[in-house]
Write a protein that holds these residues in place. Structure first.
Motif, short mmCIF file in Angstrom:
data_model
loop_
_atom_site.label_atom_id
_atom_site.label_comp_id
_atom_site.label_asym_id
_atom_site.label_seq_id
_atom_site.Cartn_x
_atom_site.Cartn_y
_atom_site.Cartn_z
N GLU A 1 0.83 -1.21 0.00
CA GLU A 1 0.00 0.00 0.00
C GLU A 1 0.86 1.26 0.00
O GLU A 1 0.47 2.28 -0.57
CB GLU A 1 -0.93 0.02 1.22
N GLN A 2 2.03 1.18 0.62
CA GLN A 2 2.94 2.33 0.66
C GLN A 2 3.40 2.74 -0.74
O GLN A 2 3.85 3.86 -0.96
CB GLN A 2 4.17 2.01 1.51
N HIS A 3 3.31 1.81 -1.67
CA HIS A 3 3.70 2.06 -3.06
C HIS A 3 2.49 2.18 -3.97
O HIS A 3 2.62 2.15 -5.20
CB HIS A 3 4.62 0.93 -3.55
N GLY A 4 1.30 2.25 -3.37
CA GLY A 4 0.08 2.41 -4.13
C GLY A 4 -0.31 1.19 -4.93
O GLY A 4 -0.92 1.32 -6.00
N THR A 5 0.02 0.01 -4.43
CA THR A 5 -0.29 -1.19 -5.19
C THR A 5 -0.63 -2.35 -4.26
O THR A 5 -0.70 -2.20 -3.05
CB THR A 5 0.89 -1.55 -6.15
N SER A 6 -0.85 -3.50 -4.87
CA SER A 6 -1.15 -4.74 -4.16
C SER A 6 -0.65 -5.88 -5.04
O SER A 6 -0.26 -5.66 -6.19
CB SER A 6 -2.65 -4.90 -3.94
N LEU A 7 -0.68 -7.09 -4.52
CA LEU A 7 -0.27 -8.25 -5.32
C LEU A 7 -1.13 -8.36 -6.58
O LEU A 7 -0.61 -8.54 -7.68
CB LEU A 7 -0.36 -9.52 -4.48
N LYS A 8 -2.43 -8.23 -6.42
CA LYS A 8 -3.34 -8.31 -7.57
C LYS A 8 -3.05 -7.19 -8.56
O LYS A 8 -2.94 -7.42 -9.77
CB LYS A 8 -4.79 -8.23 -7.09
N GLN A 9 -2.89 -5.95 -8.06
CA GLN A 9 -2.65 -4.81 -8.96
C GLN A 9 -1.34 -4.96 -9.71
O GLN A 9 -1.26 -4.61 -10.90
CB GLN A 9 -2.67 -3.50 -8.19
N MET A 10 -0.32 -5.50 -9.07
CA MET A 10 0.95 -5.69 -9.76
C MET A 10 0.79 -6.67 -10.92
O MET A 10 1.40 -6.49 -11.97
CB MET A 10 2.03 -6.18 -8.78
N THR A 11 -0.05 -7.67 -10.75
CA THR A 11 -0.31 -8.62 -11.83
C THR A 11 -1.05 -7.93 -12.96
O THR A 11 -0.71 -8.12 -14.14
CB THR A 11 -1.11 -9.84 -11.30
N ILE A 12 -2.03 -7.13 -12.62
CA ILE A 12 -2.80 -6.41 -13.65
C ILE A 12 -1.90 -5.45 -14.42
O ILE A 12 -2.06 -5.30 -15.64
CB ILE A 12 -4.00 -5.68 -13.01
N TRP A 13 -0.94 -4.83 -13.75
CA TRP A 13 -0.01 -3.94 -14.46
C TRP A 13 0.71 -4.69 -15.58
O TRP A 13 0.86 -4.18 -16.68
CB TRP A 13 1.03 -3.37 -13.52
N ASP A 14 1.18 -5.87 -15.28
CA ASP A 14 1.94 -6.64 -16.27
C ASP A 14 1.05 -7.41 -17.23
O ASP A 14 1.47 -7.70 -18.36
CB ASP A 14 2.90 -7.61 -15.58
N TYR A 15 -0.13 -7.76 -16.80
CA TYR A 15 -1.05 -8.57 -17.61
C TYR A 15 -2.45 -7.95 -17.55
O TYR A 15 -3.34 -8.46 -16.87
CB TYR A 15 -1.06 -10.02 -17.12
N PRO A 16 -2.68 -6.85 -18.27
CA PRO A 16 -3.96 -6.13 -18.16
C PRO A 16 -5.18 -6.96 -18.56
O PRO A 16 -6.28 -6.68 -18.11
CB PRO A 16 -3.79 -4.91 -19.08
N ASP A 17 -5.00 -8.00 -19.36
CA ASP A 17 -6.13 -8.84 -19.78
C ASP A 17 -6.50 -9.87 -18.72
O ASP A 17 -7.41 -10.67 -18.93
CB ASP A 17 -5.83 -9.53 -21.10
N LEU A 18 -5.83 -9.84 -17.60
CA LEU A 18 -6.09 -10.77 -16.50
C LEU A 18 -7.57 -10.78 -16.12
O LEU A 18 -8.13 -11.83 -15.82
CB LEU A 18 -5.26 -10.38 -15.28
N LEU A 19 -8.21 -9.63 -16.13
CA LEU A 19 -9.60 -9.54 -15.68
C LEU A 19 -10.60 -10.03 -16.73
O LEU A 19 -11.79 -10.14 -16.44
CB LEU A 19 -9.92 -8.11 -15.25
N SER A 20 -10.13 -10.33 -17.93
CA SER A 20 -11.03 -10.89 -18.94
C SER A 20 -11.31 -12.36 -18.59
O SER A 20 -10.67 -12.92 -17.72
CB SER A 20 -10.38 -10.80 -20.33
N GLN A 21 -12.22 -12.95 -19.28
CA GLN A 21 -12.50 -14.37 -19.07
C GLN A 21 -11.68 -15.26 -20.00
O GLN A 21 -11.92 -16.46 -20.09
CB GLN A 21 -14.00 -14.65 -19.24
#
Length: 169
Positions: A130-150
């Motif tokens: 949180e100190q870096h404005g992120t989370s484990l999930k958010q770091m994954t989304i940064w590198d793989y933005p299509d993660l949230l697709s099906q």
């Protein structure tokens, strides 16, 4: 005589479709694009968040090179880890980082880095991140933005971050 599993087999499920991604199906973590990092294969702020969240004084690094044994008992600080990971003899395409507690591990492969931790440790890592404005999930989304697709190609990553129910697509 019982053969002790190495850290890769102990923490990561690499059989079949690799879901659930961890041998403990309650774990969650993140996936990172390995190409964004040097020989450490992990960003410094994530390494430091993991160390702070676990309170581990030392780590073990298992390199997959034919001539070197694992680096055991490495001080859990960035300089010591980076020095070990950057040694030319240790530079392999894959390595595993873990602590003696057995409640977290990092698999660094040719294409992807997978961080995994027990639910309580993952929550503490997220708190540190949180100190870096992120989370484990958010770091994954940064590198793989299509993660949230099906898209089924991302089922493994969704399971890593805990978006797939019971670790299955």
């Amino acid at each position: 005589m019982q053969i002790k599993a190495g850290p890769r087999e102990r923490f990561f499920n690499e059989g079949g479709d690799c879901i659930p991604p961890f041998t403990d199906s309650s774990w969650r973590g993140c996936c990172l694009n390995r190409d964004r990092f040097d020989a450490t294969m992990i960003p410094r702020f994530l390494f430091e968040a993991l160390v702070a969240a676990t309170g581990t004084p030392e780590i073990s690094v298992y390199f997959y090179t034919p001539e070197d044994s694992p680096a055991l008992g490495v001080a859990a600080n960035w300089a010591a880890f980076r020095a070990v990971a950057s040694r030319p003899a240790n530079q392999s395409l894959e390595h595993v980082i873990c602590g003696a507690s057995g409640n977290w591990a990092v698999l660094c492969e040719l294409d992807i880095v997978v961080v995994g931790a027990s639910p309580d440790v993952a929550a503490r890592i997220d708190k540190e991140l949180e100190q870096h404005g992120t989370s484990l999930k958010q770091m994954t989304i940064w590198d793989y933005p299509d993660l949230l697709s099906q898209d089924l190609r991302y089922a493994y990553m969704r399971a890593v971050v805990g978006l797939e129910p019971s670790g299955a697509p």
